[in-house]
Design an enzyme around this catalytic site. Structure first.
Site, PDB file in Angstrom:
ATOM      1  N   GLU A  19       0.737  -1.357   0.111  1.00  0.00           N
ATOM      2  CA  GLU A  19      -0.108   0.165  -0.111  1.00  0.00           C
ATOM      3  C   GLU A  19       1.078   1.154  -0.061  1.00  0.00           C
ATOM      4  O   GLU A  19       1.380   1.467   1.095  1.00  0.00           O
ATOM      5  CB  GLU A  19      -0.966  -0.010   1.216  1.00  0.00           C
ATOM      6  CG  GLU A  19      -1.876  -1.401   1.270  1.00  0.00           C
ATOM      7  CD  GLU A  19      -2.836  -1.447   0.224  1.00  0.00           C
ATOM      8  OE1 GLU A  19      -3.033  -0.651  -0.577  1.00  0.00           O
ATOM      9  OE2 GLU A  19      -3.180  -2.460   0.206  1.00  0.00           O
ATOM     10  N   CYS A  53      -2.114   9.124   3.116  1.00  0.00           N
ATOM     11  CA  CYS A  53      -1.914   8.580   1.615  1.00  0.00           C
ATOM     12  C   CYS A  53      -3.105   8.878   0.837  1.00  0.00           C
ATOM     13  O   CYS A  53      -3.014   8.800  -0.385  1.00  0.00           O
ATOM     14  CB  CYS A  53      -1.569   7.134   1.891  1.00  0.00           C
ATOM     15  SG  CYS A  53      -2.905   5.928   2.679  1.00  0.00           S
TER      16      CYS A  53
END
Length: 481
Positions: free
Chosen positions: A223, A257
């Site tokens: 990720e 993010c």
């Protein structure tokens, strides 16, 4: 798989923990649902009982971080993920029957898929959400019946040490354990022969993690974030756009993010957007840099990186607009970096080439929507894309002509909270996805099981040597249009 350390490989303490968990997994076998639920319950109890301590530890690591952010963006998503897994894992665990095609479709032949634990899963979690990005994936790992070793970030040492103590008090080391340390420990951790490794962080570190895992043929889920674009159509409500984009951008001071990285906006709306952004920040964060609802940049190095992004943009012709009132509303000592819009940004600027991870927001004006789509497609695939507008055809056009890990329409980042949807990146923003049933399957092995019929299929088809006319007729009948 042998886990005996060779020269230059992981230290014995890490290997010992891995061996301990693997031996326990082999001895117990596939854990029943009640064992998995008990482990999940212990995670929930840990987070609920120690939420105040966890908030204080994170605030200490950041310098300033409101407890509301830690509760809503770290603890709450983790508790929701754990509860969702607890509620559904019995259904997820059921074997799935499969129909068979001819010639296997004979009376008594049955096929099914069993979802079995992989074994021991490693989690390398980041500093920006040091609790949530540990316990959220842990929900999937435990639901799938695995053991887990966790390496949290060295950039949040107080939180990492507290999680290590709390996990040790709630779990036997053979079930779940947390190891702390610096970059050297992280590198040795990534080189362990896990049955699966999950890493959340930057693409640069992700490449090193993947290379280390490849030495052991360890499958990875990465990720990695990325430059998440916002596309604002002319049918959008600009008031809602400003409110939701800035809420998502300035939460945790942009150290997210999934934060909006840059905004594509109709050219004629640019001035109005800037004015509304200033008014919104004045209402939401009055008195910066002394507002207690704002979050510090995690350390001096990251603060200086943001300063360098601004300086580079200005030197290359960008117009930087402070939206917090006075232009000097930054506090270097406390690492409170004021929100700023960046206008006239160009592709040669660092701010348009690097993930920003801070409260800087480039706003790019377009005349035609396809200009925005072209801009998105010239960059690596982002972790998320956000579209604002009421035009369904335009929305479909944006989604079918771009590719991203996930999408939220008329808001930002909210798809992360949907446990029913897979969460993950694509291309440079990552590989693999978890959350809910998708996470259960990510950390399970889908094992094929076929129970053969009592009928002699090979004999009926003539497929045993010596081969003759019966096999030729069978194959001629099967191999046809």
């Amino acid at each position: 798989m042998s886990t005996q350390p060779a020269p230059h490989e992981p230290q014995p303490d890490l290997v010992r923990l891995l061996d301990l968990q693997r031996a326990a997994q082999l001895a117990q076998g596939e854990p029943p649902a009640r064992v998995r639920i008990d482990r999940i319950d212990r995670c929930i109890d840990l987070l609920v009982a120690h939420r105040n301590e966890l908030c204080e530890a994170v605030a200490c690591d950041f310098g300033q971080r409101p407890a509301a952010i830690t509760r809503s963006m770290d603890i709450l998503p983790s508790v929701l993920a754990l509860k969702h897994a607890r509620r559904n894992l019995r259904r997820w665990m059921r074997p799935e029957r499969r129909g068979l095609q001819f010639p296997l479709r004979l009376p008594g032949t049955r096929a099914r898929i069993m979802y079995q634990p992989l074994g021991v899963v490693g989690i390398i979690s980041p500093w920006n959400f040091p609790i949530g990005l540990c316990f959220d994936p842990l929900a999937s790992v435990l639901a799938a019946g695995n053991r887990c070793l966790i390496k949290p970030s060295e950039l949040t040492p107080q939180t990492s040490a507290l999680m290590q103590r709390l996990v040790a008090a709630s779990f036997d080391a053979a079930e779940v354990a947390v190891v702390t340390g610096g970059r050297d420990v992280g590198e040795r951790f990534a080189a362990l022969p896990f049955d699966h490794l999950l890493f959340t962080g930057s693409p640069a570190v992700g490449r090193r993690v993947m290379a280390a895992a490849a030495e052991r043929l360890v499958p990875v889920t990465l990720e990695l974030g990325g430059k998440c674009p916002v596309v604002v159509g002319r049918s959008a409500d600009l008031t809602a756009v400003v409110d939701r984009v800035l809420t998502g951008k300035l939460a945790n001071a942009g150290q997210v993010c999934l934060a909006p990285d840059h905004v594509y906006l109709p050219r004629e709306w640019l001035e109005d957007f800037v004015g509304r952004a200033r008014a919104w920040v004045a209402r939401a964060y009055p008195g910066l840099p002394d507002n207690g609802d704002y979050t510090s940049i995690v350390n001096a190095r990251h603060y200086e990186r943001l300063e360098a992004l601004v300086a580079d943009a200005i030197n290359k012709g960008a117009h930087v607009v402070p939206v917090a009132g006075a232009g000097d509303s930054c506090s270097r000592q406390r690492r409170l970096f004021a929100p700023q819009l960046v206008l006239n940004a160009s592709d040669d600027m660092r701010i348009m080439r690097e993930e920003i991870f801070g409260p800087l927001l480039p706003v790019l004006a377009y005349d035609r929507l396809d200009e925005a789509i072209a801009g998105i497609n010239t960059r690596p695939r982002p972790l998320a894309l956000y579209y604002f507008g009421k035009d369904i055809r335009e929305q479909r056009h944006v989604l079918t002509h771009t590719l991203s890990g996930g999408v939220t329409v008329n808001d930002v980042a909210m798809h992360y909270l949907a446990e029913e949807l897979p969460f993950g990146g694509v291309g440079e923003s990552g590989m693999g996805a978890y959350h809910g049933e998708h996470g259960f399957r990510r950390f399970s092995h889908a094992r094929s099981v076929l129970e053969q019929s009592r009928f002699d299929l090979a004999g009926l088809a003539g497929s045993r040597p010596p081969y003759g006319k019966r096999l030729a007729r069978s194959l001629a009948w099967l191999i046809r249009r």
